[in-house]
Design a protein around this motif. Structure first.
Motif, PDB file in Angstrom:
ATOM      1  N   SER A   1      38.009  25.285   9.911  1.00 39.90           N
ATOM      2  CA  SER A   1      39.176  25.372   9.031  1.00 39.90           C
ATOM      3  C   SER A   1      38.970  26.512   8.039  1.00 39.90           C
ATOM      4  O   SER A   1      37.877  27.088   7.993  1.00 39.90           O
ATOM      5  CB  SER A   1      39.315  24.048   8.265  1.00 39.90           C
ATOM      6  OG  SER A   1      38.356  24.015   7.223  1.00 39.90           O
TER       7      SER A   1
ATOM      8  N   SER B   1      42.010  22.146  12.237  1.00 35.48           N
ATOM      9  CA  SER B   1      40.803  21.812  13.007  1.00 35.48           C
ATOM     10  C   SER B   1      41.161  21.216  14.360  1.00 35.48           C
ATOM     11  O   SER B   1      40.549  21.560  15.375  1.00 35.48           O
ATOM     12  CB  SER B   1      39.985  20.768  12.243  1.00 35.48           C
ATOM     13  OG  SER B   1      38.962  21.374  11.553  1.00 35.48           O
TER      14      SER B   1
ATOM     15  N   GLU C   1      34.137  20.554  11.277  1.00 36.35           N
ATOM     16  CA  GLU C   1      35.514  21.060  11.272  1.00 36.35           C
ATOM     17  C   GLU C   1      35.505  22.567  11.472  1.00 36.35           C
ATOM     18  O   GLU C   1      34.472  23.219  11.283  1.00 36.35           O
ATOM     19  CB  GLU C   1      36.197  20.748   9.931  1.00 36.35           C
ATOM     20  CG  GLU C   1      35.608  21.505   8.760  1.00 36.35           C
ATOM     21  CD  GLU C   1      36.228  21.115   7.417  1.00 36.35           C
ATOM     22  OE1 GLU C   1      37.409  21.395   7.202  1.00 36.35           O
ATOM     23  OE2 GLU C   1      35.498  20.548   6.588  1.00 36.35           O
TER      24      GLU C   1
END
Ligand code: UDP
Length: 250
Positions: free
Chosen positions: A197, A56, A195
Motif C-alpha cells: 500500500s 492491498s 500489505e
C-alpha cells in the motif's frame, strides 16, 4: 463494519490481526492510524485503513495472477481482509528502484539515482532495535532462514518488483521503492504477507513534475505535505480504473 472475529493475535502500527474460526486463516483489520519515524510521529487519518485495504487486495490479486504466492484470500468488508495464517519472518525486504529515503541519508548516493538492477536491502524487523540494516553475515548469524530460502526470498521480491513496476507504470505511477514482508505457510512455502500500500511503497505521479506534488505515498505524512488520504485515494482511483473490485471471501 466489524466482522465476527476471535482473539487479537497481533497489533501493529497500521493493522490488527485476529484469529478466525479456523487455524488456517486470520482476519486483518486495516486501521486509520499513521505512524512514521519508528512511531515517534502519529496521527489518525480518516479513511486510510479502508483505502489501504482495497489497494492491498487489488495488488495481491494482480500478483497472484502473475504467479506470486500471497497470504491474501479475499475481503471481509471495506477495511477487513481474510488471509492465510503464516509465520512471518522478522525481515523487512526493501526494493529500491530510485534512490531516496534512508539510502540517501545513510550513504552518499545522490537522491534520484536510478538503481538498475534494483537494490535489495534486508532489515531486521524489531522496533526496539529500530529495524537495523543486515549484512549477509549478520543474517546468517541470526539463523532466520536457510541460504536456499534466502535465495527464494530474493527471487520472489524481484518478481514482485518487476510485476508492480510495470503495473504502476501503466497507471502513470513510478514505483520508487517499497517494503515487503514474507511468511512461511503451513506447507513451509514462502508467501508474500503483510500489505502492499502507499504506507509501504513510494509512488510518484508521473503526470506531475513538481517534486513534492508528485508524491502520493506516506512521504506526504512524513514530510508534512498534507493531502495524505487524497494521495492514497488517487492511487486507489487509478487502480480501480484497471482492476475489477477485489473478491469477497466466500
Ligand atoms: N518502509 C516501510 N516500513 C518500514 C521502513 C520502510 O514500509 O518500517 C518502506 C518505505 O515506505 C519505503 C521503503 O520501505 O517505501 C524504503 O524506506 P527507507 O529505508 O527509505 O526508509 P525511510 O526513509 O522511510 O525511513
Amino acid at each position: 463494519m466489524k466482522p465476527d472475529h476471535g482473539q487479537l493475535l497481533y497489533e501493529g502500527k497500521a493493522k490488527r490481526v485476529f484469529s478466525s474460526g479456523s487455524n488456517e486463516r486470520v482476519l486483518v483489520e486495516f486501521k486509520d492510524d499513521a505512524t512514521a519515524f519508528n512511531a515517534q510521529k502519529r496521527a489518525k487519518l480518516e479513511g486510510k485503513g479502508q483505502i489501504n485495504c482495497q489497494i492491498s487486495a487489488s495488488i495481491f490479486e494482480v500478483l497472484e495472477r502473475e504467479g506470486v504466492p500471497t497470504h491474501y484470500l479475499g475481503l471481509e468488508s471495506d477495511n477487513w481482509m481474510v488471509a492465510q495464517y503464516v509465520d512471518v519472518i522478522p525481515l523487512e525486504v526493501v526494493l529500491r528502484n530510485i534512490a531516496t529515503g534512508s539510502l540517501c541519508r545513510e550513504t552518499p548516493i545522490p537522491f534520484g539515482t536510478e538503481l538498475s538492477p534494483a537494490l535489495l536491502d534486508l532489515y531486521y524487523k524489531d522496533d526496539a532495535l529500530s529495524d537495523p540494516l543486515l549484512s549477509e553475515a549478520r543474517l546468517e548469524k541470526l539463523g532466520l532462514l536457510s541460504k536456499q530460502k534466502l535465495l527464494e526470498v530474493e527471487t520472489l521480491s524481484r518478481k514482485v518488483n518487476q510485476v508492480l513496476t510495470s503495473f504502476f507504470a501503466n497507471l502513470d505511477l513510478l514505483l520508487v521503492d517499497f517494503k515487503l514482508e514474507i511468511g512461511l505457510n503451513q506447507h513451509n512455502q514462502l508467501v508474500l504477507a503483510d500489505e502492499v500500500s502507499p504506507d509501504t511503497c513510494r509512488l510518484w505521479d508521473q503526470r506531475i513534475s513538481d517534486p513534492e506534488e508528485r508524491i502520493l505515498d506516506k512521504d506526504r505524512f512524513r514530510k508534512d505535505l498534507g493531502g495524505v488520504v487524497e494521495g492514497y485515494g488517487e492511487i486507489l482511483k487509478r487502480i480501480q480504473g484497471v482492476c475489477p473490485k477485489p473478491r469477497n471471501y466466500k
